[in-house]
Design an enzyme around this catalytic site. Structure first.
Site, PDB file in Angstrom:
ATOM      1  N   CYS A   2     -31.521 -51.539 107.853  1.00 31.64           N
ATOM      2  CA  CYS A   2     -30.548 -51.889 108.309  1.00 31.64           C
ATOM      3  C   CYS A   2     -31.036 -52.327 109.872  1.00 31.64           C
ATOM      4  O   CYS A   2     -31.753 -51.850 110.151  1.00 31.64           O
ATOM      5  CB  CYS A   2     -29.329 -51.228 108.167  1.00 31.64           C
ATOM      6  SG  CYS A   2     -28.802 -50.492 106.836  1.00 31.64           S
ATOM      7  N   ARG A  27     -35.274 -55.810 107.781  1.00 27.58           N
ATOM      8  CA  ARG A  27     -35.059 -54.466 107.562  1.00 27.58           C
ATOM      9  C   ARG A  27     -33.834 -54.086 106.449  1.00 27.58           C
ATOM     10  O   ARG A  27     -33.467 -53.226 106.326  1.00 27.58           O
ATOM     11  CB  ARG A  27     -34.477 -53.791 109.052  1.00 27.58           C
ATOM     12  CG  ARG A  27     -35.497 -53.686 109.931  1.00 27.58           C
ATOM     13  CD  ARG A  27     -34.940 -53.374 111.339  1.00 27.58           C
ATOM     14  NE  ARG A  27     -34.608 -51.964 111.305  1.00 27.58           N
ATOM     15  CZ  ARG A  27     -35.355 -50.828 111.748  1.00 27.58           C
ATOM     16  NH1 ARG A  27     -36.275 -51.360 112.123  1.00 27.58           N
ATOM     17  NH2 ARG A  27     -34.879 -49.905 111.521  1.00 27.58           N
ATOM     18  N   TRP A  74     -28.992 -52.862 104.165  1.00 26.65           N
ATOM     19  CA  TRP A  74     -29.557 -52.280 103.230  1.00 26.65           C
ATOM     20  C   TRP A  74     -28.779 -51.226 102.475  1.00 26.65           C
ATOM     21  O   TRP A  74     -28.684 -50.288 103.174  1.00 26.65           O
ATOM     22  CB  TRP A  74     -30.992 -52.090 103.420  1.00 26.65           C
ATOM     23  CG  TRP A  74     -31.934 -51.759 102.068  1.00 26.65           C
ATOM     24  CD1 TRP A  74     -32.578 -52.692 101.348  1.00 26.65           C
ATOM     25  CD2 TRP A  74     -32.053 -50.424 101.512  1.00 26.65           C
ATOM     26  NE1 TRP A  74     -33.170 -52.119 100.442  1.00 26.65           N
ATOM     27  CE2 TRP A  74     -32.911 -50.700 100.255  1.00 26.65           C
ATOM     28  CE3 TRP A  74     -31.567 -49.137 101.890  1.00 26.65           C
ATOM     29  CZ2 TRP A  74     -33.312 -49.616  99.659  1.00 26.65           C
ATOM     30  CZ3 TRP A  74     -32.000 -48.246 100.551  1.00 26.65           C
ATOM     31  CH2 TRP A  74     -32.899 -48.441  99.893  1.00 26.65           C
ATOM     32  N   ASN A 100     -27.030 -47.520 111.669  1.00 21.40           N
ATOM     33  CA  ASN A 100     -28.168 -47.524 110.813  1.00 21.40           C
ATOM     34  C   ASN A 100     -28.255 -46.016 110.599  1.00 21.40           C
ATOM     35  O   ASN A 100     -27.941 -45.145 111.618  1.00 21.40           O
ATOM     36  CB  ASN A 100     -29.233 -47.746 111.553  1.00 21.40           C
ATOM     37  CG  ASN A 100     -29.420 -49.707 111.614  1.00 21.40           C
ATOM     38  OD1 ASN A 100     -28.603 -50.336 111.128  1.00 21.40           O
ATOM     39  ND2 ASN A 100     -30.514 -49.946 112.342  1.00 21.40           N
ATOM     40  N   GLY A 101     -28.782 -45.480 109.463  1.00 22.19           N
ATOM     41  CA  GLY A 101     -29.202 -44.260 109.242  1.00 22.19           C
ATOM     42  C   GLY A 101     -27.943 -43.583 107.870  1.00 22.19           C
ATOM     43  O   GLY A 101     -27.626 -44.471 107.304  1.00 22.19           O
ATOM     44  N   GLU A 482     -52.257 -49.229  94.501  1.00 20.51           N
ATOM     45  CA  GLU A 482     -51.641 -50.102  95.514  1.00 20.51           C
ATOM     46  C   GLU A 482     -51.685 -51.646  94.772  1.00 20.51           C
ATOM     47  O   GLU A 482     -50.656 -52.233  94.907  1.00 20.51           O
ATOM     48  CB  GLU A 482     -52.556 -50.206  96.865  1.00 20.51           C
ATOM     49  CG  GLU A 482     -52.197 -51.187  97.570  1.00 20.51           C
ATOM     50  CD  GLU A 482     -50.785 -51.098  98.227  1.00 20.51           C
ATOM     51  OE1 GLU A 482     -50.296 -51.978  99.130  1.00 20.51           O
ATOM     52  OE2 GLU A 482     -50.172 -50.078  98.130  1.00 20.51           O
ATOM     53  N   LYS A 486     -47.893 -53.608  94.572  1.00 24.10           N
ATOM     54  CA  LYS A 486     -47.646 -54.847  95.259  1.00 24.10           C
ATOM     55  C   LYS A 486     -47.232 -55.890  94.147  1.00 24.10           C
ATOM     56  O   LYS A 486     -46.198 -56.381  94.433  1.00 24.10           O
ATOM     57  CB  LYS A 486     -48.956 -55.481  95.701  1.00 24.10           C
ATOM     58  CG  LYS A 486     -49.323 -54.791  96.973  1.00 24.10           C
ATOM     59  CD  LYS A 486     -48.274 -55.147  98.066  1.00 24.10           C
ATOM     60  CE  LYS A 486     -48.716 -54.620  99.267  1.00 24.10           C
ATOM     61  NZ  LYS A 486     -48.090 -53.042  99.178  1.00 24.10           N
ATOM     62  N   GLU A 489     -43.284 -54.838  93.484  1.00 24.17           N
ATOM     63  CA  GLU A 489     -42.556 -55.028  94.726  1.00 24.17           C
ATOM     64  C   GLU A 489     -42.205 -56.528  94.856  1.00 24.17           C
ATOM     65  O   GLU A 489     -40.925 -56.767  94.950  1.00 24.17           O
ATOM     66  CB  GLU A 489     -43.419 -54.558  95.974  1.00 24.17           C
ATOM     67  CG  GLU A 489     -43.369 -53.276  96.337  1.00 24.17           C
ATOM     68  CD  GLU A 489     -44.127 -52.925  97.418  1.00 24.17           C
ATOM     69  OE1 GLU A 489     -43.677 -52.318  98.386  1.00 24.17           O
ATOM     70  OE2 GLU A 489     -45.300 -53.563  97.814  1.00 24.17           O
ATOM     71  N   HIS A 505     -55.787 -41.868  76.820  1.00 23.20           N
ATOM     72  CA  HIS A 505     -54.734 -40.602  76.610  1.00 23.20           C
ATOM     73  C   HIS A 505     -53.273 -41.270  76.655  1.00 23.20           C
ATOM     74  O   HIS A 505     -52.419 -40.344  76.967  1.00 23.20           O
ATOM     75  CB  HIS A 505     -54.995 -39.736  77.852  1.00 23.20           C
ATOM     76  CG  HIS A 505     -56.455 -39.114  77.665  1.00 23.20           C
ATOM     77  ND1 HIS A 505     -56.672 -37.896  76.848  1.00 23.20           N
ATOM     78  CD2 HIS A 505     -57.380 -39.340  78.204  1.00 23.20           C
ATOM     79  CE1 HIS A 505     -57.980 -37.627  77.005  1.00 23.20           C
ATOM     80  NE2 HIS A 505     -58.401 -38.454  77.908  1.00 23.20           N
ATOM     81  N   LYS A 604     -37.882 -52.774 104.876  1.00 28.44           N
ATOM     82  CA  LYS A 604     -39.194 -52.821 105.419  1.00 28.44           C
ATOM     83  C   LYS A 604     -39.180 -51.426 106.077  1.00 28.44           C
ATOM     84  O   LYS A 604     -40.255 -50.894 105.973  1.00 28.44           O
ATOM     85  CB  LYS A 604     -39.320 -53.699 106.693  1.00 28.44           C
ATOM     86  CG  LYS A 604     -40.318 -53.812 107.262  1.00 28.44           C
ATOM     87  CD  LYS A 604     -41.558 -54.198 106.469  1.00 28.44           C
ATOM     88  CE  LYS A 604     -43.031 -54.185 106.993  1.00 28.44           C
ATOM     89  NZ  LYS A 604     -44.126 -54.438 106.225  1.00 28.44           N
TER      90      LYS A 604
END
Length: 609
Positions: A2, A27, A74, A100-101, A482, A486, A489, A505, A604
């Site tokens: 946020c 954000r 967010w 925010n939080g 990674e 990506k 995402e 396996h 973010k």
């Protein structure tokens, strides 16, 4: 997570809020809203979706007020909607709050406030704050005092900005465990959750500490600490350029930031080799203390966790120190073995990741030395660590981290080399050789970026897949994690990553005709083993995309698409091999029509558990 922006002064606030929110949209962007003082009351406008939707709506109004607050969200409590968008208001509509939080005790507070007759209109935890302020204001008739009393009731993390039509021109802000800065200028005072939101207006900012509260008006700015004592904040002058927040001619921030990675490598390494020896003075540990380190934990989340997996290979391989990589949200709850000779390395792009911060605090209580690796100067991770390496990535706007990740890998590589140097496992001439080769990766990344045609071709072949499998062995396995993240995402194409030896396996059951298998197949001690795994994939009809070392002709027999990268030492292959995987994910996302900078459901900076 946020974004907050606010202003009080002599300029009309509407455009200031929209411009600031646009800068903060990385954000969070599922809803946005503003509260503007206008003709003795608060005009509150919410819109679901991105800031552009809010801006379009505000274009139909002619607000001339010079004090207001804004927020881009967010979602945590309550789904994205106009009702759940900030700012939230008191029952009488004369107090508005952005936050925010996360307020952990909101359910108890809401029940108490409803018992007092307060009516709630959202599902959010935030809405308890304006009602708490309203209750306190009835007694004190002082907005700052009311905000202080409300904040004392809150358990959790918060950065809040509050306005009231009963005190025109007054903006009150406070924070705990969530960042907030106050910008000071001749035309008034600005507030934001990130400096980037106010950088066009002022370069002089005060970074609030936990428990601080500030009362801002067009004429003055007053600051008080958690004990209620007035103080003069330290003013930081921001000297980075505005064009950090611009795309610079690239179609999106992600591509721009991928192309900035050679510069990040060079800047992160600058000044680190002094008189032929590695120097990381920020670690704030003597050679004797470093030599006593007998266990390392790397704690991180998401992309930073994958940088930690790479670091484990390097620290154990060079320094011979047992190293564990932990997801920060799990680390703090499992009672890990920590002693005064344990080094905890906290890795966070934003420096404010809630899980990582909590893990740092637990580790310090248990007696560990804590070292931070972050991209943000003065961030909570930096402040709460014994030492810190800044990755020199500068501002990263795209939600999916690229240049910050590479900066983390380079920083962790330096740390691994330093520990090996101190432990005597690497001789000085070996350190100098490794450092030169590490520095050369900047040029090698530039070579990869110069021609992406093979990457684009492979992406077009895979864009319509429903799922993909990333594989590698040794260092390649860590890189594969990674690469898969990506792709998930930004393209929403399901992907998994496994050490290639694990295919038999379980994952090999996924393979059928045309199924994409993306392999990190660079020359390494386990190259032959990986080739065997690719043969198994091809036998099931899979379409293999291989990241391979220049000059490797054998790989063409086992892959449908080959993406060549320059030859490097296996220890540094994570730096070069990650770049084509970033470009591959982006290319698929573009082919699928996705927003590569702002993927759905992600933000973010993650400042809640």
């Amino acid at each position: 997570m946020c974004g907050i922006v606010g202003y009080t002064g002599r300029r009309p606030v509407q455009d200031i809020l929209i411009e600031g929110l646009s800068r903060l949209e990385y954000r969070g962007y599922d809803s946005a809203g503003v509260a503007i003082e206008q003709d003795g009351k608060l005009e509150v406008v919410h819109r679901k979706g991105k800031v552009s939707s809010l801006a379009h709506t505000l274009g139909h109004f002619d607000f001339t007020g010079t004090c207001g607050i804004g927020h881009t969200r967010w979602a945590t409590h309550g789904r994205p909607s106009e009702a759940n968008a900030h700012p939230h208001t008191s029952c009488n509509g004369r107090i508005a709050v952005v936050h925010n939080g996360i307020i952990e005790n909101f359910a108890e507070l809401r029940e108490e406030l409803e018992g007092l007759g307060h009516v709630f209109t959202s599902q959010t935890d935030t809405e308890v704050i304006p009602h708490l302020v309203e209750e306190a204001y009835r007694e004190s008739h002082d907005l700052m005092q009311a905000v202080r009393e409300a904040a004392e009731r809150l358990i959790g993390a918060y950065a809040i900005a509050v306005v009231s039509s009963d005190e025109p021109g007054t903006l009150v802000v406070s924070r705990k465990d969530s960042p907030l800065v106050v910008g000071l200028a001749d035309d008034g005072a600005y507030v934001a959750s990130d400096i980037i939101a106010v950088i066009d207006a002022t370069r002089d900012v005060a970074v609030l500490s936990d428990g601080d509260i500030a009362k801002l008006t067009p004429e003055s700015s007053e600051f008080f600490n958690v004990r209620g004592e007035r103080f003069q904040p330290e003013i930081t002058h921001v000297d980075w350029d505005v064009d950090v927040a611009e795309k610079g001619g690239y179609p999106d921030f992600m591509l721009k930031e991928i192309h900035e990675q050679p510069r990040v490598i060079r800047d992160t390494l600058a000044g680190r080799l002094v008189n032929g020896a590695l120097a990381i003075d920020e670690l704030d540990l003597s050679v004797e203390e470093l030599n006593l380190i007998d266990r390392v934990y790397v704690i991180a989340c998401g992309t930073s966790y994958h940088a930690g997996l790479i670091a484990k290979n390097l620290i154990e391989g060079w320094a011979r120190i047992p190293t564990e990589v932990e997801v920060a949200s799990e680390f703090r709850y499992r009672n890990p073995i920590i002693t005064p000779t344990t080094l905890v390395v906290a890795v966070s792009q934003s420096g404010e990741t809630a899980d990582t911060l909590a893990a740092i605090r637990d580790a310090r209580v248990k007696g560990a030395r804590v070292f931070g690796i972050t991209n943000v100067v003065g961030s909570p991770v930096a402040r709460e660590s014994d030492g810190v390496i800044y990755t020199k990535a500068n501002k990263e706007i795209a939600v999916a981290s690229t240049k910050s990740f590479l900066g983390q890998v380079v920083s962790l590589t330096l740390l691994a080399m330093l520990l090996a140097q101190v432990k005597g496992k690497l001789k000085m001439n070996q350190v100098r050789l490794l450092f030169r080769e590490l520095a050369d990766t900047a040029d090698q990344v530039e070579r990869i970026l110069a021609d992406t045609s093979a990457i684009d071709e492979a992406a077009r072949a895979c864009k319509d897949a429903a799922s993909a499998l990333f594989v590698g062995r040794g260092m390649g396995a860590a890189i594969s994690y990674e690469g898969a993240l990506k792709l998930k995402e930004i393209s929403y194409l399901h992907a998994e990553a496994y050490p290639a030896g694990e295919m038999k396996h379980g994952p090999i059951a996924l393979l059928d005709e045309g199924f994409p298998v993306i392999a990190v197949a660079t020359k390494s001690p386990v190259y032959d083993k990986l080739i065997s795994n690719l043969q198994e994939s091809k036998a099931r009809g899979a379409m293999v995309v291989a990241i391979a070392t220049e000059g490797d002709q054998e790989i063409k027999q086992h892959a449908d698409h080959v993406i060549y990268i320059p030859k490097v030492r296996d220890a540094f292959s994570a730096i070069t091999a990650s770049v084509p995987l970033q470009l591959f994910a982006r290319a698929i996302a573009v082919e699928r029509g996705c927003d590569v900078d702002q993927p759905r459901n992600l933000a973010k900076s993650v400042t809640v558990e």
